[in-house]
Design an enzyme around this catalytic site. Structure first.
Site, PDB file in Angstrom:
ATOM      1  N   HIS A 135      -5.041  -0.072  -2.695  1.00 57.93           N
ATOM      2  CA  HIS A 135      -4.660   0.895  -1.668  1.00 57.93           C
ATOM      3  C   HIS A 135      -4.517   0.170  -0.341  1.00 57.93           C
ATOM      4  O   HIS A 135      -5.423  -0.557   0.099  1.00 57.93           O
ATOM      5  CB  HIS A 135      -5.735   1.979  -1.571  1.00 57.93           C
ATOM      6  N   ASN A 186      -0.932   2.990   6.118  1.00 54.99           N
ATOM      7  CA  ASN A 186      -1.710   3.653   5.078  1.00 54.99           C
ATOM      8  C   ASN A 186      -0.977   4.922   4.652  1.00 54.99           C
ATOM      9  O   ASN A 186      -0.909   5.890   5.400  1.00 54.99           O
ATOM     10  CB  ASN A 186      -3.098   3.986   5.628  1.00 54.99           C
ATOM     11  N   CYS A 218      -6.607   9.223  -1.199  1.00 54.94           N
ATOM     12  CA  CYS A 218      -6.002   7.906  -1.414  1.00 54.94           C
ATOM     13  C   CYS A 218      -6.156   7.410  -2.848  1.00 54.94           C
ATOM     14  O   CYS A 218      -5.410   6.540  -3.286  1.00 54.94           O
ATOM     15  CB  CYS A 218      -6.612   6.895  -0.452  1.00 54.94           C
TER      16      CYS A 218
END
Length: 342
Positions: free
Chosen positions: A269, A299, A124
């Site tokens: 994020h 996500n 990520c």
């Protein structure tokens, strides 16, 4: 890049800035309601724990390189830069089209570029890591224009029977073009002010795809046991995400004698709304200054920051001269923060 450009770049260091943004997501949308029966959950349960309502899931005709190329074309168009002028392509992904070659070279071919191209794996945090590399290349004059892409097809490494992870992930790609600052930018203090990267391998197994590498090659057995899908120790990752993201943001601001009150937008994020709220609380930054779109995308790992950034630029939320904090934490554990004056 022409010989005269290279000569000019070689004689003085530059700053760098983001010249253009772009993103691309699959057409198929999967809502929480679509997951209710298979995961024995409800839309309300998912929204209360994550903030997510829906996510985009790629079809077989939408591999990561295709989404990455679409996002890249949008970023190049916005920047007014031709693909032939690129000197570097960096793709952050842990779900590449192939183990080899890199997704970056597939994007390079599709764009018609002729430059260095490689992937990096920081999960990520991949986009922030890639942005840091592009900043270094451009600021030192090694490259004039760099393309940074975050792209993930997390649906391919998700265990769709595991309620704790299946509700979280989506697919997508985001991209930025990084180039040198102009005299006007320097005078106004605009550009990528600094990047700050971190890692702690002591927690490597807290967020992991255990099967599929050379330590545990793909077999019928580990595919059947879902060892080639994401395994996450949710509480541990949550704890580290809040603490690490908050501290990295404070460190980045302190390096420039800035404080949280000076920040116009935090583009973090998009992992979980509760994580964002925890970071906001620790840094005493109102959630109104966090750009949030995870409710519609879920996500998307390394793609989440550039997707959110592009959306915020195109809808006018981000304005010239504003101070942005870009931050992410991912598997490794890896995390990072970039401070940008737009």
């Amino acid at each position: 890049m022409s010989a005269s450009d290279r000569d000019r770049l070689a004689v003085r260091p530059l700053g760098s800035r983001i010249l253009g943004t772009g993103h691309a997501v699959p057409t198929r949308v999967v809502t929480n309601a679509d997951l209710q029966d298979s995961l024995q959950t409800t839309d309300k349960w998912i929204r209360e724990r994550t903030g997510i309502r829906e996510r985009h899931i790629a079809s077989p005709e939408e591999p990561g390189s295709v989404l990455a190329t679409r996002a890249a074309r949008h970023a190049l168009e916005t920047a007014g830069i031709a693909a032939e002028d690129l000197d570097l392509i960096v793709v952050g992904t842990f779900t590449p089209d192939y183990p080899m070659p890199a997704t970056a070279v597939l994007v390079q071919r599709a764009l018609g570029a002729s430059c260095a191209a490689f992937d990096l794996s920081a999960a990520c945090a991949g986009f922030v890591y890639g942005l840091s590399i592009a900043d270094q290349f451009v600021s030192r004059g090694t490259a004039r224009y760099a393309l940074v892409i975050g792209v993930e097809l997390l649906s391919h490494v998700t265990d769709w029977t595991d309620r704790s992870t299946a509700i979280l992930f989506g697919d997508g790609a985001g991209a930025v073009v990084v180039g040198p600052t102009s005299a006007e930018d320097v005078a106004a203090g605009r550009g990528i002010l600094s990047t700050h990267l971190f890692a702690d391998g002591a927690h490597a197994e807290s967020l992991i795809v255990p099967g599929g590498g050379t330590r545990e090659p793909i077999t019928a057995a580990n595919v059947g046991d879902r060892r080639v899908t994401i395994k996450m120790q949710g509480k541990e990752v949550f704890k580290h995400a809040v603490r690490s993201l908050a501290s990295s943001c404070r460190s980045a601001l302190a390096a420039h004698d800035l404080a949280p009150k000076d920040v116009d937008w935090v583009v973090a994020h998009q992992a979980n709304l509760r994580i964002l709220e925890g970071v906001a609380e620790r840094n005493e930054v109102s959630m109104d200054r966090f750009y949030v779109n995870l409710d519609r995308f879920g996500n998307t790992s390394s793609a989440s920051i550039p997707i959110a950034l592009d959306e915020a630029v195109r809808n006018g939320a981000i304005q010239r001269g504003q101070l942005l904090v870009l931050c992410a934490l991912g598997g490794g554990l890896t995390w990072g923060c970039a401070l940008v004056r737009w």
